[in-house]
Motif scaffolding. Structure first.
Motif, mmCIF file in Angstrom:
data_model
loop_
_atom_site.group_PDB
_atom_site.id
_atom_site.type_symbol
_atom_site.label_atom_id
_atom_site.label_comp_id
_atom_site.label_asym_id
_atom_site.label_seq_id
_atom_site.Cartn_x
_atom_site.Cartn_y
_atom_site.Cartn_z
ATOM 1 N N SER A 86 0.840 -1.190 0.000
ATOM 2 C CA SER A 86 0.000 0.000 0.000
ATOM 3 C C SER A 86 0.876 1.241 0.000
ATOM 4 C CB SER A 86 -0.951 -0.003 1.191
ATOM 5 O OG SER A 86 -0.354 0.673 2.265
ATOM 6 N N ALA A 87 0.220 2.365 -0.115
ATOM 7 C CA ALA A 87 0.955 3.621 -0.145
ATOM 8 C C ALA A 87 1.538 3.905 1.235
ATOM 9 C CB ALA A 87 0.013 4.736 -0.548
ATOM 10 N N LEU A 88 2.375 4.909 1.279
ATOM 11 C CA LEU A 88 2.962 5.310 2.543
ATOM 12 C C LEU A 88 1.887 5.969 3.399
ATOM 13 C CD1 LEU A 88 5.841 5.243 3.680
ATOM 14 C CD2 LEU A 88 6.068 7.616 2.958
ATOM 15 N N LEU A 89 1.743 5.496 4.628
ATOM 16 C CA LEU A 89 0.720 6.063 5.498
ATOM 17 C C LEU A 89 1.372 6.778 6.665
ATOM 18 C CD1 LEU A 89 -1.751 3.065 5.827
ATOM 19 C CD2 LEU A 89 -1.877 5.002 4.266
ATOM 20 N N THR A 90 0.669 7.771 7.177
ATOM 21 C CA THR A 90 1.128 8.430 8.393
ATOM 22 C C THR A 90 0.180 8.036 9.513
ATOM 23 O OG1 THR A 90 1.815 10.245 7.002
ATOM 24 C CG2 THR A 90 1.792 10.641 9.360
#
Ligand SMILES: Nc1ncnc2c1ncn2[C@@H]1O[C@H](COP(=O)(O)OP(=O)(O)O)[C@@H](O)[C@H]1O
Ligand SMILES: [Mg+2]
Length: 352
Positions: A86-90
């Protein structure tokens, strides 16, 4: 309800992802918010290690091990995590060792908050533009009608054909301006909604664009065919998508790839509204990207980076999708430009 049933119902309905790991950092339990965050079912997640779930997070995982050993809880704000696939999450993470055997991890997405504020901003901005534009168009339209009418009257009185050339220019230019105003104002009619298959819409757009672009431009599909049909105006969706896919084709020039990707998003928000089901359509091209000085304003009418552009395509697309309760977002860097359409599905479905 027994106390246990009450507790589990609370945990199951939390928006925070709650994960319980054993001594070796294998997952013992996750709530539905955790399943959603990792986009994996609890059954599949059970038995996976923290490292499987968060492959690039060595420092964080070491900290988890330390917490278990010392029984010291800790909080980590704005942790950057790339979850598998998945995309980079914060995320904000709260870590609580319950004993030497068990560790509780709570994860909350913060980028979602950021995204929502950005979307709200985008929507508010768009509404403000349209209000200004509508006022301006109204002010121009009326005198323009007067000019045109007067030129027609004059034409009838003119003695020679040669002079009528001039009145025709006045009438012709007035028509052109009126047309431009109409297009700047965007869609007039409300969506004529009927049950619509988003993939049929995309296939139409794909074949129209394929006919226009050079042979070196490919249009790939990556469809999630589980997206149900929903109530929408297919003509308006075609128009909106056509404007976006055309732009991608124009940006690519002689060759490149445009990817049409569809996904379903559950419990997703658009602006301030939360939806049970949202259809997400990504139009991704590997072209040069949107010029940096335009990126903040491409959805404004009359903003164009092309010599022969009108700058209307994206503002009209945004207006059409807004009318459907949806939103278009954009992210761009050289080599990858993504336009994302979010369309609520649940609102459109009327059970009547
Ligand atoms: N996929 C894309 N890649 C690069 N630039 C883009 C892309 N889509 C839009 N743009 C930029 O945004 C501008 C505005 O697009 P649009 O509103 O459709 O108006 P027009 O196509 O008439 O210029 C384009 O001129 C272009 O500079
Ligand atoms: Mg365009």
């Amino acid at each position: 309800m027994t106390r246990n049933a009450l507790y589990s119902s609370i945990i199951e309905n939390l928006n925070t992802a709650v994960l319980l790991f054993d001594r070796t950092l294998r997952l013992r339990y996750t709530n539905p918010a955790g399943e959603m965050l990792f986009a994996t079912s609890a059954r599949q997640m059970r038995g996976m290690t923290a490292r499987d779930l968060m492959p690039d997070a060595d420092t964080f995982i070491n900290a988890l091990q330390r917490a278990l050993a010392t029984l010291h809880p800790f909080t980590e704000r704005e942790l950057q995590l790339r979850l598998a696939d998945s995309a980079l999450l914060t995320l904000d993470a709260i870590v609580t060792p319950l004993s030497e055997q068990e560790l509780l991890l709570e994860l909350t997405r913060v980028d979602q908050h950021l995204r929502v504020t950005r979307e709200e901003h985008l929507l508010a901005q768009h509404h403000a533009h349209r209000a200004v534009l509508r006022g301006l168009a109204h002010e121009i339209n009326n005198p323009l009608g007067g000019l045109r009418g007067a030129a027609q009257l004059l034409e009838r009185e003119l003695p020679s054909e040669a002079l009528k050339e001039y009145t025709r220019i006045i009438i012709g230019e007035a028509d052109r301006l009126q047309n431009l105003l109409k297009r700047m104002l965007g869609p007039q009619g409300l969506p004529q909604r009927r049950l619509t298959n988003i993939h049929e819409v995309l296939e139409r757009v794909r074949s129209l664009v394929l006919a226009e672009v050079p042979g070196g431009v490919r249009l790939e599909r990556d469809y999630d065919i589980s997206i149900p049909e929903f109530h929408a105006d297919p003509e308006q969706l075609i128009q909106a998508l056509l404007n976006i896919v055309r732009n991608a084709g124009q940006a690519l020039g002689e060759q490149g790839t445009i990817r049409l990707r569809t996904r379903i998003q559950r419990q997703s928000s658009i602006g301030q509204k939360r939806h049970r089901l949202v259809a997400r359509i990504d139009v991704i091209d590997n072209g040069p990207g949107i010029p940096v000085h335009l990126i903040e304003s491409i959805f404004y009418p009359m903003v164009t980076g092309r010599a022969d552009g009108t700058g209307l395509g994206l503002s009209i697309a945004q207006a059409l999708i807004n009318q459907h309760g949806g939103l278009i977002e954009c992210a761009s860097r050289p080599g990858e430009t993504t336009f994302t359409l979010l369309l609520p599905i649940d609102n459109g479905v009327r059970h009547d």
